[in-house]
Design a protein around this motif. Structure first.
Motif, mmCIF file in Angstrom:
data_model
loop_
_atom_site.group_PDB
_atom_site.id
_atom_site.type_symbol
_atom_site.label_atom_id
_atom_site.label_comp_id
_atom_site.label_asym_id
_atom_site.label_seq_id
_atom_site.Cartn_x
_atom_site.Cartn_y
_atom_site.Cartn_z
ATOM 1 N N SER A 30 0.743 -1.158 -0.259
ATOM 2 C CA SER A 30 -0.387 -0.003 0.266
ATOM 3 C C SER A 30 0.738 1.464 0.077
ATOM 4 O O SER A 30 0.056 1.956 0.319
ATOM 5 C CB SER A 30 -1.092 0.171 1.005
ATOM 6 N N TYR A 31 2.006 1.326 -0.261
ATOM 7 C CA TYR A 31 3.368 2.274 -0.245
ATOM 8 C C TYR A 31 4.160 2.188 -1.264
ATOM 9 O O TYR A 31 4.378 1.105 -2.324
ATOM 10 C CB TYR A 31 3.734 1.605 1.114
ATOM 11 N N HIS A 32 3.479 3.844 -1.628
ATOM 12 C CA HIS A 32 5.183 4.747 -3.418
ATOM 13 C C HIS A 32 6.436 3.488 -2.633
ATOM 14 O O HIS A 32 7.520 3.986 -1.615
ATOM 15 C CB HIS A 32 4.964 5.510 -3.058
ATOM 16 N N MET A 33 7.349 3.082 -3.008
ATOM 17 C CA MET A 33 8.962 2.856 -3.199
ATOM 18 C C MET A 33 9.228 3.648 -3.855
ATOM 19 O O MET A 33 9.177 4.225 -4.986
ATOM 20 C CB MET A 33 8.810 1.572 -3.036
ATOM 21 N N GLY A 34 11.055 3.475 -3.846
ATOM 22 C CA GLY A 34 12.241 4.275 -4.438
ATOM 23 C C GLY A 34 13.756 4.206 -4.361
ATOM 24 O O GLY A 34 13.317 3.040 -3.135
ATOM 25 N N TRP A 35 13.448 4.451 -5.607
ATOM 26 C CA TRP A 35 15.623 3.725 -5.359
ATOM 27 C C TRP A 35 16.019 5.309 -5.556
ATOM 28 O O TRP A 35 16.145 6.014 -6.039
ATOM 29 C CB TRP A 35 15.504 3.223 -6.580
ATOM 30 N N PHE A 36 16.791 5.714 -4.838
ATOM 31 C CA PHE A 36 18.437 6.649 -4.627
ATOM 32 C C PHE A 36 19.701 6.095 -4.344
ATOM 33 O O PHE A 36 19.225 4.732 -4.803
ATOM 34 C CB PHE A 36 17.574 7.132 -3.439
ATOM 35 N N ARG A 37 20.386 6.434 -5.070
ATOM 36 C CA ARG A 37 22.017 6.009 -5.038
ATOM 37 C C ARG A 37 22.656 7.782 -4.643
ATOM 38 O O ARG A 37 22.800 8.464 -4.784
ATOM 39 C CB ARG A 37 22.576 6.023 -6.179
ATOM 40 N N GLN A 38 23.818 7.492 -3.864
ATOM 41 C CA GLN A 38 24.801 8.169 -3.948
ATOM 42 C C GLN A 38 26.285 7.523 -3.662
ATOM 43 O O GLN A 38 27.167 6.563 -3.162
ATOM 44 C CB GLN A 38 24.594 7.815 -1.648
ATOM 45 N N ALA A 39 27.198 8.329 -4.810
ATOM 46 C CA ALA A 39 27.653 8.129 -4.985
ATOM 47 C C ALA A 39 28.962 9.002 -3.638
ATOM 48 O O ALA A 39 28.396 9.741 -3.142
ATOM 49 C CB ALA A 39 28.251 8.885 -6.225
ATOM 50 N N PRO A 40 30.073 8.967 -4.364
ATOM 51 C CA PRO A 40 31.123 8.992 -2.620
ATOM 52 C C PRO A 40 31.403 11.118 -2.691
ATOM 53 O O PRO A 40 31.416 11.415 -3.596
ATOM 54 C CB PRO A 40 32.841 8.622 -2.883
ATOM 55 N N GLY A 41 31.567 11.610 -1.170
ATOM 56 C CA GLY A 41 31.132 12.620 -1.632
ATOM 57 C C GLY A 41 29.960 13.713 -2.158
ATOM 58 O O GLY A 41 29.734 14.545 -2.426
ATOM 59 N N LYS A 42 29.183 12.785 -2.414
ATOM 60 C CA LYS A 42 27.802 13.308 -2.858
ATOM 61 C C LYS A 42 26.012 13.244 -2.452
ATOM 62 O O LYS A 42 26.751 13.063 -1.684
ATOM 63 C CB LYS A 42 27.871 13.073 -4.148
ATOM 64 N N ASP A 43 25.681 14.545 -2.575
ATOM 65 C CA ASP A 43 24.350 13.244 -1.669
ATOM 66 C C ASP A 43 23.549 12.211 -2.296
ATOM 67 O O ASP A 43 23.593 11.723 -3.260
ATOM 68 C CB ASP A 43 23.627 15.190 -1.965
ATOM 69 N N ARG A 44 22.220 11.873 -1.423
ATOM 70 C CA ARG A 44 21.921 10.909 -2.103
ATOM 71 C C ARG A 44 20.589 10.908 -3.329
ATOM 72 O O ARG A 44 20.265 12.401 -3.119
ATOM 73 C CB ARG A 44 21.330 10.106 -1.017
ATOM 74 N N GLU A 45 20.545 10.970 -5.049
ATOM 75 C CA GLU A 45 20.191 11.573 -5.169
ATOM 76 C C GLU A 45 18.807 10.459 -6.065
ATOM 77 O O GLU A 45 19.017 9.112 -5.654
ATOM 78 C CB GLU A 45 20.900 11.445 -6.210
ATOM 79 N N PHE A 46 17.101 10.851 -6.143
ATOM 80 C CA PHE A 46 16.638 10.042 -6.961
ATOM 81 C C PHE A 46 17.416 9.437 -7.816
ATOM 82 O O PHE A 46 17.589 9.584 -9.373
ATOM 83 C CB PHE A 46 15.500 11.141 -7.172
ATOM 84 N N VAL A 47 16.457 8.471 -8.581
ATOM 85 C CA VAL A 47 16.551 7.305 -9.277
ATOM 86 C C VAL A 47 15.331 6.406 -9.913
ATOM 87 O O VAL A 47 15.125 6.806 -11.183
ATOM 88 C CB VAL A 47 17.271 5.479 -9.172
ATOM 89 N N ALA A 48 14.714 6.336 -9.033
ATOM 90 C CA ALA A 48 13.060 5.687 -10.228
ATOM 91 C C ALA A 48 12.309 5.552 -8.715
ATOM 92 O O ALA A 48 13.206 5.627 -7.348
ATOM 93 C CB ALA A 48 13.182 4.365 -10.890
ATOM 94 N N ALA A 49 11.117 6.247 -8.766
ATOM 95 C CA ALA A 49 10.261 6.108 -8.345
ATOM 96 C C ALA A 49 8.771 4.539 -8.828
ATOM 97 O O ALA A 49 8.623 4.998 -9.889
ATOM 98 C CB ALA A 49 9.722 6.578 -7.404
ATOM 99 N N ILE A 50 8.115 4.035 -8.203
ATOM 100 C CA ILE A 50 6.685 3.133 -8.470
ATOM 101 C C ILE A 50 6.027 3.029 -6.685
ATOM 102 O O ILE A 50 6.194 2.978 -6.195
ATOM 103 C CB ILE A 50 7.428 1.588 -8.052
ATOM 104 N N SER A 51 4.795 3.697 -7.812
ATOM 105 C CA SER A 51 3.680 4.045 -7.716
ATOM 106 C C SER A 51 2.823 2.602 -6.421
ATOM 107 O O SER A 51 3.003 1.635 -6.984
ATOM 108 C CB SER A 51 2.343 4.652 -7.809
ATOM 109 N N TRP A 52 2.199 2.159 -5.479
ATOM 110 C CA TRP A 52 1.757 1.528 -4.807
ATOM 111 C C TRP A 52 0.658 1.092 -5.692
ATOM 112 O O TRP A 52 0.116 2.275 -6.449
ATOM 113 C CB TRP A 52 0.670 1.585 -3.522
ATOM 114 N N GLY A 53 0.395 -0.545 -6.458
ATOM 115 C CA GLY A 53 0.354 -1.120 -6.941
ATOM 116 C C GLY A 53 0.371 -1.027 -8.832
ATOM 117 O O GLY A 53 0.402 -0.860 -9.408
#
Length: 125
Positions: A30-53
């Motif tokens: 019932s929840y939205h989910m996502g993938w993020f990534r973080q390279a050395p020395g950088k902020d966590r950045e958005f990769v992809a998200a998928i809605s519930w269902g």
């Protein structure tokens, strides 16, 4: 809920990997989910998200056309299929789940309350 990410590794440029994120403790259907990534020395950045269902998905411009996000609620799992990998995709990849009901904003790490431990993806040139 706890999230366990896996599937990272070392791959040559142009190769493919499939990341998995398995949830335990409660259902994430019932929840939205996502993938993020973080390279050395950088902020966590958005990769992809998928809605519930799985009715909606969104991607960062940098991965659009190369990565595919999916989920299998029967397995309480989410996946990230990564093709045509580039050295700049090298990072620790994190999966997250948000309790927010809003689809808008799921590209922001601040809305995610639970994260997996991360899995390292290294792409060699």
């Amino acid at each position: 809920v706890q999230l366990q990410a896996s599937g990272g590794g070392l791959v040559q440029a142009g190769g493919s990997l499939r990341l998995s994120c398995v949830a335990s403790g409660r259902t994430v259907a019932s929840y939205h989910m996502g993938w993020f990534r973080q390279a050395p020395g950088k902020d966590r950045e958005f990769v992809a998200a998928i809605s519930w269902g799985a009715g909606s998905t969104k991607y960062a411009e940098s991965v659009k056309g190369r990565f595919t996000i999916s989920r299998d609620d029967a397995r309480n799992s989410m996946y990230l299929e990564m093709n045509s990998l580039k050295p700049e995709d090298t990072a620790v990849y994190y999966c997250g789940v948000t309790s927010s009901a809003f689809w808008r904003g799921t590209d922001r790490p601040q809305v995610y309350g639970t994260w997996g431990q991360g899995t390292l993806v290294t792409v060699s040139s």
